[in-house]
Design a protein around this motif. Structure first.
Motif, PDB file in Angstrom:
ATOM      1  N   GLU A   1       0.825  -1.207   0.000  1.00 53.97           N
ATOM      2  CA  GLU A   1       0.000   0.000   0.000  1.00 53.97           C
ATOM      3  C   GLU A   1       0.865   1.265   0.000  1.00 53.97           C
ATOM      4  O   GLU A   1       0.540   2.246  -0.669  1.00 53.97           O
TER       5      GLU A   1
ATOM      6  N   GLY B   1     -11.373   2.706   3.123  1.00 49.89           N
ATOM      7  CA  GLY B   1     -11.579   1.397   3.727  1.00 49.89           C
ATOM      8  C   GLY B   1     -12.471   1.506   4.943  1.00 49.89           C
ATOM      9  O   GLY B   1     -12.794   2.602   5.401  1.00 49.89           O
TER      10      GLY B   1
ATOM     11  N   VAL C   1      -9.500  -0.397   9.905  1.00 48.10           N
ATOM     12  CA  VAL C   1      -8.598  -1.083   8.973  1.00 48.10           C
ATOM     13  C   VAL C   1      -7.204  -0.460   8.972  1.00 48.10           C
ATOM     14  O   VAL C   1      -6.282  -1.015   8.378  1.00 48.10           O
TER      15      VAL C   1
ATOM     16  N   LYS D   1      -6.432   3.092   8.261  1.00 45.38           N
ATOM     17  CA  LYS D   1      -6.211   4.135   7.257  1.00 45.38           C
ATOM     18  C   LYS D   1      -5.374   5.291   7.810  1.00 45.38           C
ATOM     19  O   LYS D   1      -4.477   5.807   7.140  1.00 45.38           O
TER      20      LYS D   1
ATOM     21  N   THR E   1      -8.228  10.323   4.036  1.00 42.73           N
ATOM     22  CA  THR E   1      -8.702   9.014   4.482  1.00 42.73           C
ATOM     23  C   THR E   1     -10.202   9.089   4.679  1.00 42.73           C
ATOM     24  O   THR E   1     -10.726  10.089   5.168  1.00 42.73           O
TER      25      THR E   1
ATOM     26  N   GLN F   1     -14.083   6.405   4.630  1.00 45.33           N
ATOM     27  CA  GLN F   1     -14.720   5.112   4.391  1.00 45.33           C
ATOM     28  C   GLN F   1     -15.356   5.054   3.006  1.00 45.33           C
ATOM     29  O   GLN F   1     -15.777   3.986   2.567  1.00 45.33           O
TER      30      GLN F   1
ATOM     31  N   PRO G   1      -7.844   1.596  -2.308  1.00 42.19           N
ATOM     32  CA  PRO G   1      -8.522   0.810  -1.263  1.00 42.19           C
ATOM     33  C   PRO G   1      -7.505   0.289  -0.245  1.00 42.19           C
ATOM     34  O   PRO G   1      -6.427  -0.182  -0.614  1.00 42.19           O
ATOM     35  N   VAL G   2      -7.851   0.385   1.025  1.00 41.08           N
ATOM     36  CA  VAL G   2      -6.985  -0.122   2.098  1.00 41.08           C
ATOM     37  C   VAL G   2      -7.616  -1.403   2.630  1.00 41.08           C
ATOM     38  O   VAL G   2      -8.608  -1.355   3.358  1.00 41.08           O
ATOM     39  N   PRO G   3      -7.069  -2.536   2.256  1.00 40.45           N
ATOM     40  CA  PRO G   3      -7.651  -3.804   2.723  1.00 40.45           C
ATOM     41  C   PRO G   3      -7.151  -4.126   4.125  1.00 40.45           C
ATOM     42  O   PRO G   3      -6.199  -3.500   4.623  1.00 40.45           O
TER      43      PRO G   3
ATOM     44  N   ARG H   1     -17.030  -8.007   7.634  1.00 39.85           N
ATOM     45  CA  ARG H   1     -15.946  -7.434   8.440  1.00 39.85           C
ATOM     46  C   ARG H   1     -16.462  -6.471   9.508  1.00 39.85           C
ATOM     47  O   ARG H   1     -15.907  -6.392  10.602  1.00 39.85           O
TER      48      ARG H   1
END
Length: 744
Positions: A24, A42, A46, A48, A145, A147, A159-161, A254
């Motif tokens: 990332e 994300g 998670v 961010k 950052t 959602q 996208p931040v997995p 999640r």
């Protein structure tokens, strides 16, 4: 030899180690090189924010003006997004310009990285401001950052997995997995001796899988290794997950996984800890231990246990502690705050919270003028709670009283925000002190069109209410406003009445306001003898009373009156006395005038180089703050400018003026106080040249430096030549050695 300063910016130091995210980070770097806005998107928990801060920390060297974090998570009012950005960038809303105008003006020529965190609940306002910044400031880049994407022009979404989940790998390879590494590091920090072994590896792997690689969930579970083995933690979480999944084997979404982890962590608390955590969600932003005791400590949460309970919640990673001036402040992670709020019982907590801040702000209004540093230190970390209360009381007469009580915050920190609240909350017929507060802010904004009628209504209200002390201050402020409007007869009439009323009473605030009005109006009229005498009287009274704001203004007035009278030595004495006070209360308007005043003093003693630099620094701060120069002070500044220009010649004068314009405010104030020597004609290294020198010390080539700093290789070559010339070096090795030496 040139010295190096700490890079500008406000990025927080990382309290815990940063784990993983190499892919990332690399992808974000690439996107930020290709575009100017990267949104890390994300779900909650998670990671961010941590990713954004680490990315900005890594990239800060590439930006002359550093990297800055704007936190929106605690903000609920979209109208205050710009104010929040200004505060984060250490800008001051203290004069005539609108905050958005000030912000964009400040950023127009800046080279910086802006991190705008937690945009999801303010998407439209955040996207609008970021779009305006990117259009106005070509050398600014933004990491956001959220959602959800901002849907702003030029946005690159990353996208931040969750962290990568572990496979059934050998132990050594397993230690390299991101989720496992995070669990192990946090568990070791919590328990002191945790290690990943063959005996616990299966439980750790399954935990990380069941927690979906969500960093917040993993950290909450890892903290429990103080008391439980990984297998025990897994068993207890398994029961919670099975209940949520209603006995099926389907994987939980999640957000359900995170909620289950939060619930499990909550269930492990004692009853008192659960109650306190739930109650802490009433705070809109940061809070102190005093706030906790006043608002949350009743019933089963006694005040005597507050320190122990708060410390326990911090230890369990459910509450975050942050550094602040003079005291510890705390806050809940936004995801934790949302969960804790859902567990709160209706026990009158909101009313206790409102009463607490109403009482504290009422004390600020009563005491703030004479204990300004103490009260400003209190309110700055608390402002989100105060703003939330102002919004909650928008239809309540207490809201007007609250906005009025914050007068010294509005005057020194947030003028246009104060105007907004007073205009929005005040009824048609307000209390006399509310009219005074609004009129005062209008005078600071050099807006007599608003100030004159507002203060006239205040005078009528004070007469009707029989409040002579407030009436005296209203009359004095109205005299300043009338003079500002060019209505000299009205100014004289109002001031005469204020002087007469003040003589009959023993009220420090009223007397000081009369001295201020006499001084400013006399300066505007060129009556320097009256101005000197009134300012001197005001300064003596301010010192005795401990009114630092008034003392600074009186000393500024004394200094300019002395300058215009030809007594530069007396002027410098007054300015030098005022500047540390203006620094202490961080009054940017006063600092602006003091830079100019000391520049004028330098011009009068034939130090034109220093004079031009200080006048340039004044102009830079004037533009940053939005100051409209007072007509009584303008003649001395104009005379100094012409004197320095004549002594240096046009070319050298403009060069010195630019030196001053480029100075940081801190450096300009040090120069004004003679704490540092004036820059030489060749000057120290610019921030960009320092950046290049630092990267040379890392062994990078010109091409690599250009890529890191987003500039061309030819530009890097030019910077290297300038560095060699300025430092008197002959090789890149010498530059690298200098850059690698400890900062002086």
């Amino acid at each position: 030899m040139a010295t190096r300063r700490r890079r500008p910016g406000n990025l927080p130091a990382e309290a815990t180690s940063f784990v993983g995210r190499r892919r990332e980070l690399a992808e974000a770097r690439k996107k930020l090189a290709d575009g100017r806005l990267v949104s890390l998107v994300g779900p909650g928990g998670v990671g961010k924010t941590r990713l954004a801060v680490r990315l900005a920390t890594d990239l800060a060297r590439g930006f002359r003006d550093g990297a800055w974090l704007v936190e929106l998570g605690k903000l609920r009012d979209p109208a205050l997004v710009t104010h929040t950005a200004m505060a984060a960038l250490d800008l001051r809303d203290q004069a005539a310009s609108e905050p958005r105008e000030l912000l964009l003006r400040h950023l127009r020529d800046a080279e910086l990285l802006l991190v705008v965190d937690n945009c999801e609940h303010l998407l439209d306002a955040a996207a609008k401001l970021i779009g305006e910044v990117l259009r106005a400031a070509p050398a600014v880049r933004v990491i956001a950052t959220s959602q959800a994407p901002l849907r702003a022009a030029g946005e690159h979404v990353l996208p931040v997995p969750p962290l990568s989940l572990p496979a059934d790998d050998p132990l050594e390879r397993l230690r390299e997995n991101e989720a496992v590494r995070l669990f192990v590091e946090r568990a070791a920090a919590a328990s002191g001796d945790f290690e990943l072994t063959d005996a616990n590896r299966a439980a750790v792997v399954e935990l990380c899988r069941r927690l979906d690689g969500l960093p917040l969930a993993i950290e909450l579970a890892a903290v429990r290794t103080r008391a439980l083995a990984p297998a025990q933690i897994l068993d207890r979480l398994h029961d919670r997950f099975a209940l949520l999944a209603r006995g099926t084997r389907a994987a939980l979404p999640r957000h359900e996984t995170l909620r289950a982890t939060l619930e499990w962590s909550y269930d492990q608390l004692t009853s008192a800890e659960q109650t306190l955590l739930s109650r802490l969600s009433v705070f809109a932003g940061r809070f102190t231990l005093d706030d906790v005791e006043a608002v949350c400590c009743f019933g089963e949460v006694p005040a005597a246990q507050s320190v122990e309970l708060v410390s326990s919640l911090v230890d369990k990673s459910l509450l975050q502690r942050e550094p602040a001036a003079g005291t510890a402040v705390y806050r809940l992670h936004e995801t934790m705050r949302e969960y804790a709020s859902s567990t709160r019982s209706p026990d009158g907590l909101e009313q206790r919270w409102a009463d607490h801040y109403l009482q504290r702000c009422a004390r600020f209004g009563a005491e703030g003028r004479y204990r300004l540093v103490e009260w400003l230190t209190w309110i700055e970390p608390e402002i989100d709670n105060v703003r939330a209360l102002l919004r909650a009381l928008s239809d309540d007469v207490r809201g007007v009283a609250l906005a009025t009580s914050l007068i010294w915050y509005w005057v020194t920190r947030a003028t246009t925000e104060g105007v907004r609240w007073l205009d929005e909350l005040a009824p048609a017929a307000a209390a006399p002190w509310t009219y005074f507060a609004r009129g005062f802010l209008a005078v600071l904004q050099s807006d007599p069109v608003v100030a004159v009628p507002v203060l006239e209504r205040g005078v009528l209200a004070a007469r009707g209410a029989g409040q002579p002390d407030v009436l005296c201050q209203l009359l004095a402020m109205a005299a300043i406003a009338a003079n500002m409007a060019g209505d000299r007869p009205s100014a004289e009439r109002l001031l005469d009445e204020a002087v007469a009323l003040s003589a009959e009473r023993d009220d420090v605030g009223a007397t000081l306001m009369v001295h201020q009005a006499r001084t400013l109006n006399a300066l505007g009229d060129g009556d320097l003898e009256t101005a000197c005498a009134a300012a001197a009287d005001g300064a003596r009274l301010s010192r005795r009373a401990g009114d630092l704001y008034s003392l600074t203004m009186m000393l500024v007035n004394q200094g300019f009156a002395a300058l215009r009278s030809g007594d530069a030595d007396e002027a410098e004495r007054r300015f030098v006395e005022a500047l540390p006070i203006a620094r202490r209360i961080d009054d940017r308007v006063a600092q602006c005038y003091l830079l100019g005043g000391l520049g004028a003093c330098a011009a009068s003693v034939r130090d034109p180089q220093r004079a031009a630099q200080l006048l340039g620094a004044m102009e830079g701060l004037r533009v940053e703050v939005g100051v409209i120069v007072n007509s009584g002070m303008a003649p001395a500044l104009s005379s100094a400018t012409e004197s320095a220009r004549a002594a240096l010649g046009p070319a050298r004068f403009e060069s010195a003026l630019r030196d001053g314009l480029r100075m940081s405010r801190a450096d300009a104030l040090r120069l004004a106080m003679r704490e540092v020597a004036a820059p030489s004609p060749n000057g120290p290294l610019t921030q960009r040249e320092k950046d290049v020198a630092g990267l040379l010390a890392e062994g990078l080539s010109n091409k690599d430096i250009g890529a890191r700093l987003f500039i061309s290789e030819r530009t890097v070559e030019s910077h290297v030549r300038n560095i060699l010339n300025k430092l008197g070096f002959h090789s890149r090795t010498q530059i690298a050695s200098w850059a690698a030496a400890p900062e002086s």
